[in-house]
Design a protein around this motif. Structure first.
Motif: not given
Length: 340
Positions: A178-180, A195-197, A267-273, A325-330
């Protein structure tokens, strides 16, 4: 329904409280050693909280179990680095403290919904782990990483025993990655305990790169915590008693990726910020030997994928949030809280 939750300040507990804001039919009493995540729930009409130590508050905890309808015992250790460095404490919290609570449930005729773990499947070679069929296989005794898995598995078996011998009403659920938000803190990550994320986001922002233990070829099924809590709510409601005496995997087999793939996607999701783009573009991925990162007592499963056929069949539950979407929301959670 009166629900008593130990470990309510943690990841699952606080997300359960968010869901419970819209469930006035639930009356929740929470208990935890800490309260740093609970500010958003001050004034919540159907939630009361007591700060305390589960090792020291036996009389009060038993009183709450006697007064509730359902116990959700979330107090426990769930971080591999701590399993390895503090195995006896891990066993004491995850098994011994939960055992006394389960015994009080049996004594007072209360229901318990126990958080097992996907780690009980260990090194099972099944392509998808099935709650009532897959073998539970762990590594050598010297690989202390497995004390968490064994503690949870023994608790599962004891609960089933109480159900058989004393009629204890119970359900076991097994979270799959579970992630978030609030999974771990950046302080945890600074000590390699997250943990990972959380660890990956912290490492990109603070160290300029991500360390992949053993190359990151291990595969996991990552589950958005919001989807998972909706599944858990089905178990809590237990319509027509369908959850009683059963085990349920709660995971997302559609988000089945290697840790390396997850690092690349993070890393890809972080680039969106905009505030994180420069650091993400400069981030490097390095491979670290397991014994260098965790020590010689570390071990791991190469794959972990749940069958969720039982959750779908019994409750009609199915996860809906994809990996991106899970990565971006986190990440958005950290951005909203000023992480740099």
């Amino acid at each position: 329904m009166k629900i008593f939750i130990t470990g309510v300040n943690g990841f699952i507990g606080t997300h359960f409280l968010e869901y419970a804001k819209n469930r006035p039919d639930w009356e929740i009493t929470g208990f935890d050693l800490y309260d740093y995540n609970l500010a958003p729930f001050e004034g919540m009409k159907n939630f009361t909280f007591k700060k305390g130590d589960i090792f020291k508050e036996d009389a009060w905890v038993e009183e709450q179990i006697a007064a509730c309808d359902t116990l959700l015992p979330l107090a426990g250790v769930a971080k591999p680095k701590i399993y390895i460095e503090k195995p006896v404490w891990t066993f004491s919290l995850d098994f011994e403290q939960n055992l006394k609570c389960v015994r009080w449930c049996a004594k007072h005729g209360k229901r318990v919904i126990f958080p097992s773990t996907s780690e009980v499947y260990g090194m099972s070679t099944d392509k998808e782990f099935k709650e009532d069929e897959s073998p539970l296989i762990t590594g050598p005794i010297k690989k202390m990483r497995w004390i968490y898995s064994c503690s949870k598995q023994m608790m599962d078996r004891v609960i089933f025993g109480y159900g058989q011998e004393q009629g204890l009403d119970f359900t076991l659920f097994r979270p799959f990655n579970w992630m978030g938000p609030r999974l771990d803190t950046f302080d945890d990550a600074s000590r390699h305990e997250a943990r990972a994320i959380t660890q990956m986001i912290y490492d990109v922002l603070s160290r300029g790169g991500i360390s992949l233990v053993g190359g990151g070829e291990q595969r996991r099924s990552f589950t958005w915590v919001g989807d998972a809590i909706e599944g858990l709510a089905c178990i809590v409601d237990n319509k027509d008693g369908k959850a009683s005496g059963e085990i349920f995997n709660i995971g997302n087999p559609y988000n089945h990726y290697s840790i390396k793939e997850m690092a690349e996607m993070t890393i890809g999701a972080l680039k969106e910020f905009p505030q994180y783009r420069a650091k993400a573009e400069a981030a490097k991925i390095e491979i670290v030997a397991p014994e260098q990162y965790y020590g010689k007592a570390y071990d791991d499963a190469q794959d972990r994928k749940p069958s969720i056929e039982k959750m779908e069949r019994v409750f009609g539950w199915k996860p809906v949030t994809n990996m991106h979407d899970m990565l971006v929301k986190t990440i958005q959670y950290y951005a909203d809280n000023g992480a740099r």
